[in-house]
Motif scaffolding. Structure first.
Motif, PDB file in Angstrom:
ATOM      1  N   GLY B 297       0.844  -1.205   0.000  1.00 11.51           N
ATOM      2  CA  GLY B 297       0.000   0.000   0.000  1.00 11.51           C
ATOM      3  C   GLY B 297       0.869   1.241   0.000  1.00 11.51           C
ATOM      4  N   GLU B 298       0.269   2.311  -0.443  1.00 11.62           N
ATOM      5  CA  GLU B 298       1.036   3.563  -0.603  1.00 11.62           C
ATOM      6  C   GLU B 298       1.456   4.145   0.714  1.00 11.62           C
ATOM      7  N   LEU B 299       0.495   4.119   1.661  1.00 15.20           N
ATOM      8  CA  LEU B 299       0.761   4.737   2.947  1.00 15.20           C
ATOM      9  C   LEU B 299       0.611   3.671   4.024  1.00 15.20           C
ATOM     10  N   VAL B 300       1.685   3.393   4.701  1.00 12.46           N
ATOM     11  CA  VAL B 300       1.642   2.341   5.725  1.00 12.46           C
ATOM     12  C   VAL B 300       1.673   2.985   7.094  1.00 12.46           C
ATOM     13  N   VAL B 301       0.687   2.634   7.906  1.00 16.97           N
ATOM     14  CA  VAL B 301       0.633   3.193   9.253  1.00 16.97           C
ATOM     15  C   VAL B 301       0.925   2.076  10.246  1.00 16.97           C
ATOM     16  N   THR B 302       1.953   2.248  11.059  1.00 16.82           N
ATOM     17  CA  THR B 302       2.223   1.247  12.103  1.00 16.82           C
ATOM     18  C   THR B 302       2.367   1.952  13.437  1.00 16.82           C
ATOM     19  N   VAL B 303       2.129   1.183  14.489  1.00 16.71           N
ATOM     20  CA  VAL B 303       2.264   1.743  15.828  1.00 16.71           C
ATOM     21  C   VAL B 303       3.715   1.595  16.241  1.00 16.71           C
ATOM     22  N   GLN B 304       4.377   2.708  16.490  1.00 17.68           N
ATOM     23  CA  GLN B 304       5.792   2.638  16.863  1.00 17.68           C
ATOM     24  C   GLN B 304       5.974   2.427  18.352  1.00 17.68           C
ATOM     25  N   SER B 305       5.077   3.093  19.137  1.00 20.18           N
ATOM     26  CA  SER B 305       5.246   2.949  20.574  1.00 20.18           C
ATOM     27  C   SER B 305       3.891   3.040  21.233  1.00 20.18           C
ATOM     28  N   ILE B 306       3.660   2.145  22.176  1.00 23.61           N
ATOM     29  CA  ILE B 306       2.393   2.094  22.902  1.00 23.61           C
ATOM     30  C   ILE B 306       2.706   1.456  24.246  1.00 23.61           C
ATOM     31  N   PRO B 307       2.122   1.951  25.326  1.00 24.04           N
ATOM     32  CA  PRO B 307       2.418   1.315  26.611  1.00 24.04           C
ATOM     33  C   PRO B 307       1.883  -0.114  26.648  1.00 24.04           C
ATOM     34  N   HIS B 308       2.597  -0.972  27.425  1.00 23.22           N
ATOM     35  CA  HIS B 308       2.142  -2.367  27.524  1.00 23.22           C
ATOM     36  C   HIS B 308       0.826  -2.473  28.256  1.00 23.22           C
ATOM     37  N   PHE B 309       0.691  -1.620  29.226  1.00 26.33           N
ATOM     38  CA  PHE B 309      -0.446  -1.766  30.124  1.00 26.33           C
ATOM     39  C   PHE B 309      -0.734  -0.393  30.711  1.00 26.33           C
ATOM     40  N   ILE B 310      -2.006  -0.098  30.777  1.00 31.10           N
ATOM     41  CA  ILE B 310      -2.356   1.221  31.313  1.00 31.10           C
ATOM     42  C   ILE B 310      -3.572   1.035  32.197  1.00 31.10           C
ATOM     43  N   SER B 311      -3.683   1.909  33.176  1.00 32.70           N
ATOM     44  CA  SER B 311      -4.867   1.832  34.040  1.00 32.70           C
ATOM     45  C   SER B 311      -5.888   2.856  33.589  1.00 32.70           C
ATOM     46  N   SER B 312      -7.083   2.582  33.970  1.00 31.26           N
ATOM     47  CA  SER B 312      -8.151   3.503  33.599  1.00 31.26           C
ATOM     48  C   SER B 312      -7.865   4.901  34.140  1.00 31.26           C
ATOM     49  N   ASN B 313      -8.248   5.877  33.356  1.00 30.28           N
ATOM     50  CA  ASN B 313      -8.070   7.292  33.738  1.00 30.28           C
ATOM     51  C   ASN B 313      -6.620   7.743  33.758  1.00 30.28           C
ATOM     52  N   GLU B 314      -5.748   6.943  33.197  1.00 25.29           N
ATOM     53  CA  GLU B 314      -4.339   7.342  33.135  1.00 25.29           C
ATOM     54  C   GLU B 314      -4.047   7.672  31.675  1.00 25.29           C
ATOM     55  N   TRP B 377      -9.251  -2.635  24.083  1.00 28.49           N
ATOM     56  CA  TRP B 377      -9.895  -1.696  23.146  1.00 28.49           C
ATOM     57  C   TRP B 377      -9.059  -1.464  21.918  1.00 28.49           C
ATOM     58  N   ASP B 378      -9.743  -1.331  20.786  1.00 26.87           N
ATOM     59  CA  ASP B 378      -9.075  -0.844  19.582  1.00 26.87           C
ATOM     60  C   ASP B 378      -8.780   0.631  19.771  1.00 26.87           C
ATOM     61  N   LEU B 379      -7.650   1.057  19.180  1.00 26.12           N
ATOM     62  CA  LEU B 379      -7.254   2.447  19.417  1.00 26.12           C
ATOM     63  C   LEU B 379      -8.255   3.450  18.851  1.00 26.12           C
ATOM     64  N   GLY B 380      -8.825   3.099  17.740  1.00 24.25           N
ATOM     65  CA  GLY B 380      -9.788   4.054  17.175  1.00 24.25           C
ATOM     66  C   GLY B 380      -9.542   4.218  15.694  1.00 24.25           C
ATOM     67  N   GLU B 381     -10.531   4.721  14.993  1.00 29.13           N
ATOM     68  CA  GLU B 381     -10.401   4.864  13.546  1.00 29.13           C
ATOM     69  C   GLU B 381      -9.564   6.063  13.189  1.00 29.13           C
ATOM     70  N   ILE B 382      -8.676   5.887  12.209  1.00 24.89           N
ATOM     71  CA  ILE B 382      -7.835   6.991  11.766  1.00 24.89           C
ATOM     72  C   ILE B 382      -8.076   7.190  10.273  1.00 24.89           C
ATOM     73  N   TYR B 395      -7.958   3.733   8.232  1.00 30.54           N
ATOM     74  CA  TYR B 395      -7.338   2.654   9.021  1.00 30.54           C
ATOM     75  C   TYR B 395      -8.251   2.356  10.191  1.00 30.54           C
ATOM     76  N   PRO B 396      -9.109   1.344  10.070  1.00 32.00           N
ATOM     77  CA  PRO B 396     -10.071   1.089  11.134  1.00 32.00           C
ATOM     78  C   PRO B 396      -9.404   0.708  12.459  1.00 32.00           C
ATOM     79  N   SER B 397      -8.357  -0.022  12.434  1.00 28.88           N
ATOM     80  CA  SER B 397      -7.732  -0.427  13.706  1.00 28.88           C
ATOM     81  C   SER B 397      -6.242  -0.621  13.520  1.00 28.88           C
ATOM     82  N   VAL B 398      -5.476   0.308  14.065  1.00 32.15           N
ATOM     83  CA  VAL B 398      -4.016   0.129  13.935  1.00 32.15           C
ATOM     84  C   VAL B 398      -3.417  -0.625  15.114  1.00 32.15           C
TER      85      VAL B 398
END
Lengths: 424, 406
Positions: B297-314, B377-382, B395-398
């Motif tokens: 594909g022309e434009l590739v979107v990947t997640v470079q960094s994301i926390p392993h685990f997060i608590s609610s409201n953080e 949760w999925d991160l969200g649509e982009i 990108y429905p779910s990265v």
């Protein structure tokens, strides 16, 4: 009896060989005036071996018989023989030399010593026919089963072993014979009989085949282990350990013979660890099994491990096997030749060397070496090899096979010989 | 495998063939003997006279006596067909100029196995003498094959005579090989090769190696750190069993080259060597294994960094990499869409200009997210629009994240 019975000056003799496996081999030969056979003319002796009628069980009603062509002139002709083939009357004791041997234990011993195992079986039939179970007859039964298994008379053995059940009938205990050994307890069944009872299913698929045998054998292992756990005086403990080892060796053999090489090797390894004095023969057996499945590497590693414990002759034998596995027949031949030099009585090395010669394309030399080995041993396996090579060499191998037949029948222990290996 | 066992059809010479599979040790259950038994000594005597009995472990049935092959047996692709051919003078006359020639006829070709020019092997053969040959041939074709042996000679009358014998045999398939490719998100490629033993005897795998094509390097994952095989104590593949071999493939291309590759790519060949009965060798090479590459594909979107685990409201940050795989400059505009009922809420501008992304290059952007509910949760649509071409990419779910309790 056979259905041919043509008669000319050249008579046609039809002989059928075999016990359980009945291989129809029809043979026609010219006898008599054309000089192909030396005087006197061959005679076909009909041997009828009836399955014995035993008081303790039902015998297989099939009659087993075989006829052979022999060239021993001083054998009297069986009734009704010379004019074609007729059935000899049923006899319960048959001695191949046609002398009547009287029923006695010393004669029985003599028969076993001479290798006349079939006659011994027949004599045991008579001895056990009217006898009841006691401490003496159980030992005769043990001998009988050992001979039946060796002679591959498995269906007879199966039928007769069935009445021994699981070797725990009440008349198999000392307590049943208070007069003989007062106060003594335990089973009167000799260990050899237990071994035979446990391996028998392997030879008789109807009573379980490999798994039936493993069941019985591991059942015995359990009892031996219980005895060891309970604690025994030193002498008895050693005896139990010896029994367990012989049993486990039998289990490994059963596994290997049924294609389960990996478990067999594993078991042999355990035996080696617990009985270090057997480490050489057990390792040798493991090495051969490794080669059998193609794991030459592990075979070589194991050989390197036990190298220091081997005699020079043993090492040469091992090296010979290794080189055969690697496909280097010339070097393998050298090793077997050296083994024979070190021990001229090593018929096996001579045979294996002869096999190498075949692979080197030296058929003539191979045959000569096999014929040399035949002078020291008439083992069917050796003859089987030699006959295969005769057949490879020429279409006219029959006279060579008859030479072998002569050699066999000139010895005393030919009565149980599996003549089908000669492919006559 | 025998020639017609009757007389040699009127010829002075006979031809016999024996297939030379490896010699075998035939099991032979020895006579059970113990000196304590009745007639024990005599039984021991008989047992020890038997050459197949092994000293000390008497009731083991595999001795040391080898036997020559008894029948043709089966032959498998990759094995070597080896045979002993014997020509014997069965007559009472001497013959001259004996020629033995062997050929192999397969469904596709006929090839000489020995004596291709048909030279005379001996100038004369007296009665009872023989000539013989051991022929070897690596079997490379499946199916029915024919060994053709031709013998010619000149008899005492000066006639030139010839006869031919045919031996038919079938070449079977020893192994079934199935391959599967797995690609991870990080663009690591794994090849799984499943090898099934379709012969009736055990096969010891000597070597199963992936010879990669020039486009890849291969790492063999079938050994533990200490060099031991992952198959452990198992020496061989049992009949009908399957073993799985794993290889990691690393493409030798740069990221730029990678993005241009489409379609089918040759990965390499599997080279399999095995040993069976007493060291009988076999070798097979698979055909080129192909891998289908999905276009990136022309434009590739990947997640470079994301926390392993997060608590609610953080609140947390996610770094996205936007890669431009084309050779044109992109000018991007980002739209973030909230998923209904999601436990994640975008924080900050949900519509913004990202900026320029040069050709064959990438741009990282930071996005802030506030988790409000626990769960996965999925991160969200982009949605990304290229302002240069007005082309939209969705990108429905990265990626996904696990949100724990507060």
């Amino acid at each position: 009896p056979s259905d041919s019975g043509d008669y000319d000056t050249t008579y046609t003799v039809s002989c059928q060989t075999g016990y359980e496996l009945v291989d129809d081999v029809s043979e026609s030969g010219a006898c008599g005036t054309d000089g192909e056979f030396a005087d006197p003319a061959p005679e076909c002796i009909i041997m009828t071996c009836t399955v014995p009628e035993i008081v303790y069980g039902t015998a297989d009603p099939r009659k087993q018989w075989y006829q052979r062509r022999v060239r021993a002139p001083n054998l009297p002709v069986a009734a009704g023989d010379s004019e074609g083939l007729a059935e000899a009357p049923r006899q319960s004791v048959f001695s191949p030399s046609m002398q009547s041997i009287s029923l006695s234990e010393s004669n029985l011993r003599h028969l076993v010593k001479e290798g006349r195992l079939l006659s011994a079986v027949n004599m045991l039939t008579e001895l056990l026919n009217t006898a009841e179970m006691n401490l003496k007859t159980i030992r005769l039964w043990t001998l009988r089963f050992a001979l039946l298994v060796k002679l591959k008379l498995y269906s007879t053995a199966e039928v007769e072993m069935a009445m021994f059940g699981n070797l725990d009938n009440c008349d198999l205990f000392y307590e049943y014979y208070p007069g003989e050994h007062p106060g003594k307890r335990g089973s009167i069944v000799p260990w050899s009989l237990r071994l035979l009872w446990s391996i028998l299913p392997l030879h008789c698929p109807t009573i379980g085949g490999l798994y039936g045998a493993l069941d019985r054998m591991y059942g015995l292992v359990y009892h031996l282990d219980q005895a060891l756990l309970a604690g025994l005086p030193y002498v008895q403990e050693q005896r139990v350990i010896k029994y367990k080892t012989s049993l486990l060796v039998q289990v490994a053999g059963a596994l290997a013979g049924s294609g389960s090489i990996q478990p067999a090797i594993k078991l042999l390894k355990q035996i080696k660890q617990s009985q270090p004095e057997l480490s050489v023969p057990v390792s040798n057996a493991m090495i051969r099994l490794y080669y059998q499945v193609g794991n030459i590497y592990k075979g070589q590693c194991l050989l390197a491990e036990i190298q220091d414990k081997l005699t020079e002759e043993e090492w040469e034998m091992n090296a010979g096997f290794k080189l055969i596995a690697l496909g280097e027949y010339s070097e393998a031949y050298q090793h077997f030749a050296r083994a024979v030099n070190l021990n001229p009585g090593n018929t096996v090395a001579s045979i294996n060397g002869a096999v190498c010669l075949l692979y080197l394309g030296r058929l003539g030399d191979s045959i000569i070496q096999f014929e040399g080995a035949v002078k020291t041993s008439l083992h069917p396996m050796l003859l089987f090899n030699l006959v295969s090579l005769y057949e490879l060499k020429t279409v006219a191998s029959t006279s060579k096979k008859y030479n072998l037949l002569d050699t066999i029948t000139s010895k005393t222990d030919w009565e149980a010989f599996p003549f089908e290996c000669l492919r006559l | 495998m025998e020639a017609n066992p009757a007389s040699s059809g009127g010829h002075a010479l006979s031809l016999r063939v024996m297939r030379l599979t490896k010699p075998a040790i035939v099991p032979n259950w020895p006579l059970l003997a113990d000196k304590k038994d009745y007639c024990g000594e005599e039984l021991i005597g008989q047992r020890d006279k038997d050459i197949t009995t092994i000293p000390k472990i008497h009731n083991f049935p595999y001795g040391e006596v080898l036997t020559v092959p008894q029948n043709f047996g089966s032959i498998y692709l990759g094995e070597t067909f080896s045979s002993f051919v014997n020509v014997q003078n069965e007559s009472q006359q001497t013959v001259r100029d004996v020629v033995l020639k062997t050929d192999l006829q397969t469904s596709s070709q006929r090839m000489p196995l020995s004596n291709p020019t048909g030279q005379a092997m001996v100038s004369k053969l007296v009665p009872g003498e023989n000539i013989s040959e051991v022929i070897n041939h690596e079997v490379k074709e499946l199916g029915g094959q024919l060994l053709v042996c031709t013998v010619s000679y000149i008899n005492t009358s000066g006639e030139k005579l010839m006869f031919r014998k045919y031996f038919k045999f079938q070449v079977l398939k020893p192994l079934d090989v199935r391959t599967k490719f797995f690609t991870t998100q990080d663009d690591e490629i794994f090849l799984e090769a499943q090898i099934t033993n379709t012969t009736p005897h055990a096969l010891h795998m000597q070597k199963v190696v992936l010879a990669p094509s020039p486009l890849y390097t291969a790492t063999d994952l079938n050994f533990l750190g200490n060099g031991e095989s992952i198959f452990g104590e198992s020496d061989y593949i049992n009949p009908d069993d399957t073993w799985q071999y794993l290889y990691k493939l690393t493409p030798k291309m740069t990221q730029d080259e990678k993005s241009n590759v489409k379609g089918v790519s040759s990965v390499g060949k599997l080279d399999i060597m095995w040993l069976s009965n007493f060291g009988e060798k076999g070798r097979l090479q698979s055909s080129q294994l192909q891998r289908l590459i999905q276009p990136q594909g022309e434009l590739v979107v990947t997640v470079q960094s994301i926390p392993h685990f997060i608590s609610s409201n953080e609140q947390f940050q996610v770094v996205l990499r936007l890669r431009n795989t084309t050779d044109r400059k992109y000018n991007l505009h980002l739209t973030l869409r909230q998923l209904p009922d999601s436990g994640l809420v975008w924080v900050g501008d949900i519509k913004k200009v990202v900026g320029e992304v040069p050709p064959c290059s990438f741009l990282d952007i930071n996005l802030d997210i506030l988790p409000v509910k626990s769960g996965v949760w999925d991160l969200g649509e982009i949605g990304i629009e290229n302002l240069v071409t007005s082309k939209r990419f969705d990108y429905p779910s990265v990626g996904q994240i696990l949100v724990g309790l507060t």
